[in-house]
Scaffold this active site. Sequence first.
Site, mmCIF file in Angstrom:
data_model
loop_
_atom_site.group_PDB
_atom_site.id
_atom_site.type_symbol
_atom_site.label_atom_id
_atom_site.label_comp_id
_atom_site.label_asym_id
_atom_site.label_seq_id
_atom_site.Cartn_x
_atom_site.Cartn_y
_atom_site.Cartn_z
ATOM 1 N N SER A 145 3.653 -7.006 1.718
ATOM 2 C CA SER A 145 4.274 -5.864 2.403
ATOM 3 C C SER A 145 5.562 -6.329 3.056
ATOM 4 O O SER A 145 5.594 -7.318 3.796
ATOM 5 C CB SER A 145 3.310 -5.267 3.437
ATOM 6 N N GLY A 197 7.690 -4.364 5.001
ATOM 7 C CA GLY A 197 8.143 -3.413 6.004
ATOM 8 C C GLY A 197 8.785 -2.194 5.373
ATOM 9 O O GLY A 197 8.237 -1.621 4.419
ATOM 10 N N GLY A 230 8.958 -1.633 1.523
ATOM 11 C CA GLY A 230 7.805 -1.325 0.695
ATOM 12 C C GLY A 230 6.993 -2.540 0.306
ATOM 13 O O GLY A 230 6.796 -3.459 1.107
ATOM 14 N N GLY A 242 0.055 -2.090 7.552
ATOM 15 C CA GLY A 242 -0.450 -3.011 6.547
ATOM 16 C C GLY A 242 -1.923 -2.808 6.252
ATOM 17 O O GLY A 242 -2.374 -2.964 5.107
ATOM 18 N N ASP A 243 -2.695 -2.456 7.281
ATOM 19 C CA ASP A 243 -4.122 -2.201 7.085
ATOM 20 C C ASP A 243 -4.343 -0.972 6.204
ATOM 21 O O ASP A 243 -5.267 -0.937 5.386
ATOM 22 C CB ASP A 243 -4.813 -2.010 8.437
#
Length: 314
Positions: free
Chosen positions: A214, A216, A219, A245-246
Amino acid sequence: MILTVTPNPALDLTYRLAVVRPHAGNRVRNVRQQAGGKGVNVARVLTALGEAAVVTGLAGGPSGQALRADLAAAGLRDELVEVAGETRRTVAVADDQDTTVFLEPGPEVTTAEWRRFLVHYHRLLGGASAVVLSGSLPPGLPTDAYRTLIDLARSHGVPAVLDAEGQALLRALPARPAVVKPNAHELAAATGTEDPVRGVERLRAAGAAAVVASLGPDGLLAATPEGGWRARPPEPLPGNPTGAGDSAVAALALGLVRAAPWPERLRQAVALSAATVLAPQAGHYDADAYHRLLDLVLVERSDRPQPAQPQGEP
């Protein structure tokens, strides 16, 4: 069901302010408290998406009791194992521009408590279609704890999605997790390169079947058995990135269980991650934004092909 494992869950506190002023008194506008930790956030998102999820990990003390009470209030199935130490707290201080997070280390876990957890985990794997292993390891756990959990999952035919950093990540790679999801900082630290394309290649060569980084607002970057991919949101979205992110991990786990093509997995992960930025707390997302963004996420092949077989640690 998807089993989410959070060895070091937390009681999350979020302080919201209009503006954070350094070196000055700051009056908090409102306070929210909820059960947290990466795997707990993943379970919340999976549940909201209609997928059965189970929360396990290690919890104890008054903070652990508060965490478990919030899980019950949210309707999340609690399969946490009790430990003598106190569950950690995290504090997120968020204003209209940014968020700063303070992370406690977590309780000291004994060898006996870890062994008891492994027995419990072994039993839970019998009903799991996939397992998500997320977050830091509390003091006392071996650095190869995630490798042990992935090996046990494989013995049950259960694929594992890993979201970890540092030695916890590197020591787990020889167990060949189905998906590894570092962020840009974790990727650079683990691989020794600031080039994310080289970074995902190195983690895949070290054992991961697929790596999704990831980046930020930029993408996701993926190295998969089907090749390399980039997936980007249509535009940067302002808000609180905690938990984004989760949400991406939740989408990747769901795509794994449903055997969705990689472009579709990445499209859903980017849309869900972006919609989480618009929500006030981790583990929640803006449903309207999620469905709107699904058709707007750009997924394309990355520039370089990805290696197909593990060759050793980076």
